[in-house]
Scaffold this active site. Structure first.
Site, mmCIF file in Angstrom:
data_model
loop_
_atom_site.group_PDB
_atom_site.id
_atom_site.type_symbol
_atom_site.label_atom_id
_atom_site.label_comp_id
_atom_site.label_asym_id
_atom_site.label_seq_id
_atom_site.Cartn_x
_atom_site.Cartn_y
_atom_site.Cartn_z
ATOM 1 N N CYS A 23 0.873 -1.226 -0.301
ATOM 2 C CA CYS A 23 -0.047 -0.070 0.077
ATOM 3 C C CYS A 23 1.295 1.337 -0.168
ATOM 4 O O CYS A 23 2.004 1.226 0.619
ATOM 5 C CB CYS A 23 -1.123 0.254 1.497
ATOM 6 S SG CYS A 23 -2.086 -1.078 1.735
ATOM 7 N N GLY A 50 -1.108 0.653 -5.198
ATOM 8 C CA GLY A 50 -2.433 -0.129 -4.091
ATOM 9 C C GLY A 50 -3.191 0.446 -5.586
ATOM 10 O O GLY A 50 -3.245 1.671 -5.248
ATOM 11 N N ASN A 124 0.793 0.803 5.908
ATOM 12 C CA ASN A 124 1.586 0.068 4.557
ATOM 13 C C ASN A 124 2.332 -1.629 5.278
ATOM 14 O O ASN A 124 3.203 -0.908 6.366
ATOM 15 C CB ASN A 124 2.239 1.051 3.874
ATOM 16 C CG ASN A 124 3.420 0.571 2.863
ATOM 17 O OD1 ASN A 124 4.619 1.171 2.903
ATOM 18 N ND2 ASN A 124 3.019 -0.726 2.443
ATOM 19 N N GLY A 125 1.966 -1.824 5.093
ATOM 20 C CA GLY A 125 3.043 -3.538 5.500
ATOM 21 C C GLY A 125 1.672 -4.619 5.911
ATOM 22 O O GLY A 125 0.797 -4.834 5.455
ATOM 23 N N CYS A 264 12.719 -4.751 2.518
ATOM 24 C CA CYS A 264 11.818 -5.369 1.393
ATOM 25 C C CYS A 264 13.012 -5.445 0.297
ATOM 26 O O CYS A 264 13.524 -4.531 -0.401
ATOM 27 C CB CYS A 264 10.962 -5.407 1.261
ATOM 28 S SG CYS A 264 9.835 -6.276 0.122
ATOM 29 N N TYR A 270 11.054 -4.597 -7.680
ATOM 30 C CA TYR A 270 9.653 -4.043 -8.588
ATOM 31 C C TYR A 270 8.917 -3.411 -7.797
ATOM 32 O O TYR A 270 8.565 -2.266 -8.522
ATOM 33 C CB TYR A 270 9.414 -6.096 -8.525
ATOM 34 C CG TYR A 270 7.491 -5.208 -9.328
ATOM 35 C CD1 TYR A 270 7.196 -4.664 -10.427
ATOM 36 C CD2 TYR A 270 6.478 -5.601 -7.945
ATOM 37 C CE1 TYR A 270 6.186 -4.951 -11.201
ATOM 38 C CE2 TYR A 270 4.865 -5.115 -8.762
ATOM 39 C CZ TYR A 270 4.986 -5.117 -10.444
ATOM 40 O OH TYR A 270 3.341 -4.662 -9.855
ATOM 41 N N SER A 311 7.943 -2.430 -16.233
ATOM 42 C CA SER A 311 8.541 -2.929 -14.891
ATOM 43 C C SER A 311 9.884 -3.583 -15.037
ATOM 44 O O SER A 311 10.854 -3.368 -14.588
ATOM 45 C CB SER A 311 7.443 -4.099 -14.015
ATOM 46 O OG SER A 311 7.658 -5.003 -14.667
ATOM 47 N N ASP A 374 11.107 -8.270 -14.012
ATOM 48 C CA ASP A 374 11.607 -7.790 -13.805
ATOM 49 C C ASP A 374 11.533 -9.661 -12.403
ATOM 50 O O ASP A 374 12.022 -9.810 -11.423
ATOM 51 C CB ASP A 374 10.032 -6.932 -12.294
ATOM 52 C CG ASP A 374 9.196 -7.367 -11.975
ATOM 53 O OD1 ASP A 374 9.147 -7.844 -11.226
ATOM 54 O OD2 ASP A 374 8.665 -7.193 -13.503
ATOM 55 N N CYS A 461 15.777 -8.248 3.975
ATOM 56 C CA CYS A 461 14.932 -9.738 3.867
ATOM 57 C C CYS A 461 14.701 -10.087 2.175
ATOM 58 O O CYS A 461 14.156 -9.458 1.312
ATOM 59 C CB CYS A 461 13.318 -8.961 3.757
ATOM 60 S SG CYS A 461 12.284 -10.566 3.878
ATOM 61 N N CYS A 464 11.316 -14.068 0.333
ATOM 62 C CA CYS A 464 10.369 -14.442 -1.342
ATOM 63 C C CYS A 464 11.566 -15.048 -1.893
ATOM 64 O O CYS A 464 10.449 -16.451 -2.600
ATOM 65 C CB CYS A 464 9.708 -13.088 -2.281
ATOM 66 S SG CYS A 464 10.701 -12.143 -2.312
#
Length: 515
Positions: A23, A50, A124-125, A264, A270, A311, A374, A461, A464
């Protein structure tokens, strides 16, 4: 009221879903300025984060008003609406849902009572201890009172709003500083009461949050692009674990937890706008360098390099620079397709209707093509891209991806597909290549991606890609986007009891709320 499913930068048709953005949040304290309009333009700059809903809250010192609806910022607000949102403080939000379903009740900012007045909150999160937070509300008073979790909101943001209620005699600031260390997961909050603008960032700093200066005020936003859009100068990033308050006395800042940075890495790949800077590193330069590194690691003989717009563009530029293969624009993008509410029939799907991109035959025919994107999530987008290039006569199609294979879900604010749906979970690179119909497929290495960000590995982080989650996760049955929707049947460890009406405390009747 606008409804529908958003289409992101490399969606080709409805149903082909890539990584969904986190977001965007924005806040401004500026006496004498049209703060609602500043917030509108700030959210416009953050729209990429978002596209499901948008909202703005304002305060004139005595009263907070909130207007929110489903749709893009430009669809939700018009001149008349913005002119009704008066005051010197405003916060805004554009949402992609990561906890709680995508419907009006879950749009933000949320609105709730405090011991001394009212709070509006934008987030946001994604919190990972929502079940625990809900149990804190139950333990405090047995069950939420009507309106405490407002308008049937089933998001983690609503839980935080309810917990900011506090106790008699305590300020919102005191309540927030007691609550923030109890939150787990990723959060960048912008919130307000009648007289003060607040912001807070989790101790890991997973999601970005920046501070800017206006001539007559202050701005807080997810990215620096929003500051530039409203004419604010960048001051600094809000630190992981930092809480700030802004009022007529200026800015107060204090730490509520020990910083353990784990930003992140997908923001660099991206999520963030190319003109953003995170932790002192240009996002655009990071992506260009990812393309260069991709070419160093995965060279191939070809005639042209083309991006999947938008992207893949910076990485494609870097790949072309490093490889010496000419860069070209191989697709025409329809800039007016931001959202579509008309779902094509099966017949139209079979005809291959292309809403967003079309391949340029004059550029592609007879060429050996390197196409740069990406990431790959399910593989649907890349499969469609390769098919389009074949249809206009590409001699060879070589797909290059500027991130490693996405194999694990995100619990910190990105809504990837479930792990079972991730094409890289269970399929080898050559199998994915065959599935999408390419002549070759290559991903950047994890080391190459991290090196391009110029950030220490231990301060990023990469969950993913690696499955190594820096913030401890609860049991699987206490996680998930729809955790609180299912709470009414007692599942997911969130049993509110037989008399609870968590989802129907209030029935939404209007786009605007005021307290």
């Amino acid at each position: 009221m606008a409804r529908g499913d958003g289409m992101l930068s490399h969606d080709l048709m409805p149903g082909e879903k890539g990584p969904q953005d986190a977001c965007g949040v924005f806040g401004v304290w500026a006496p004498g300025e049209e703060v609602a309009k500043l917030t509108y333009y700030g959210l416009y700059a953050l729209q990429h984060r978002g596209q499901e809903s948008a909202g703005i809250a304002t305060s004139d010192g005595n009263r907070i008003s909130v207007y929110k609806d489903m749709g893009l910022v430009s669809q939700v607000f018009d001149e008349t609406t913005l002119n009704t949102l008066l005051g010197h403080i405003a916060i805004g939000h554009c949402r992609y849902s990561t906890t709680g379903a995508s419907h009006w009740a879950n749009a933000q900012p949320t609105l709730g009572a405090t011991a001394a007045g009212t709070v509006a909150l934008a987030h946001n999160g994604n919190l990972t201890n929502s079940a625990e937070l809900y149990e804190m509300i139950l333990a405090r008073q047995g069950r939420p009172r009507a309106g405490e979790i407002a308008q049937g909101n089933t998001s983690d943001t609503a839980l935080v709003t309810a917990l900011l209620n506090g106790t008699d005699g305590r300020s919102l600031e005191e309540t927030a500083l007691e609550l923030l260390p109890k939150l787990r997961g990723a959060f960048s909050f912008v919130f307000m009461d009648e007289g003060t603008l607040y912001a807070a960032r989790d101790t890991y700093g997973v999601r970005p949050l920046v501070l800017g200066r206006l001539n007559r005020g202050w701005v807080v936003a997810s990215e620096g692009s929003a500051l530039a859009t409203v004419g604010a100068s960048f001051i600094r990033e809000i630190k992981p674990g930092e809480f700030i308050a802004i009022d007529e006395n200026g800015i107060r800042s204090q730490m509520f937890g020990e910083p353990t940075p784990a930003g992140c890495v997908f923001e660099y790949v991206y999520l963030a706008r190319p003109d953003a800077s995170i932790n002192g590193r240009s996002v655009y330069e990071s992506r260009v360098e990812m393309g260069r590194q991709l070419a160093r690691e995965n060279g191939v003989e070809a005639d042209i390099v083309i991006p999947v717009p938008e992207s893949g563009t910076p990485a494609a530029v870097g790949y072309a620079e490093q490889s010496g293969i000419p860069f070209a624009h191989g697709f025409v993008k329809n800039s007016y397709v931001g959202r579509t509410f008309i779902q094509p029939s099966q017949t139209l799907r079979q005809l291959g209707i292309k809403l967003k991109l079309n391949a340029l035959e004059s550029v592609i025919r007879g060429k050996r093509v390197v196409v740069v994107d990406d990431s790959i999530v399910r593989g649907n987008t890349q499969r469609a891209i390769v098919r389009m290039l074949r249809e206009v006569g590409a001699k060879e199609v070589h797909v290059k991806i500027s991130s490693p294979p996405v194999q694990w879900p995100c619990f910190y604010g990105i809504d990837f597909a479930s792990r079972a749906e991730l094409i890289a979970n269970g399929a080898k690179v050559e199998e994915i290549c065959a599935s999408i119909g390419a002549d070759s497929l290559a991903y950047i290495s994890e080391d190459g991606m991290i090196g391009a960000t110029q950030q220490p590995r231990e301060k990023l982080c990469t969950a993913c890609f690696t499955g190594k989650y820096p913030i401890e996760l609860p049991a699987a049955d206490r996680l998930g986007k729809n955790l609180l929707e299912s709470s009414t049947d007692g599942s997911n460890g969130c049993d509110p009891g037989p008399d609870s009406d968590f989802e129907t405390l209030l029935t939404p009747t209007d786009k605007k709320e005021a307290v």
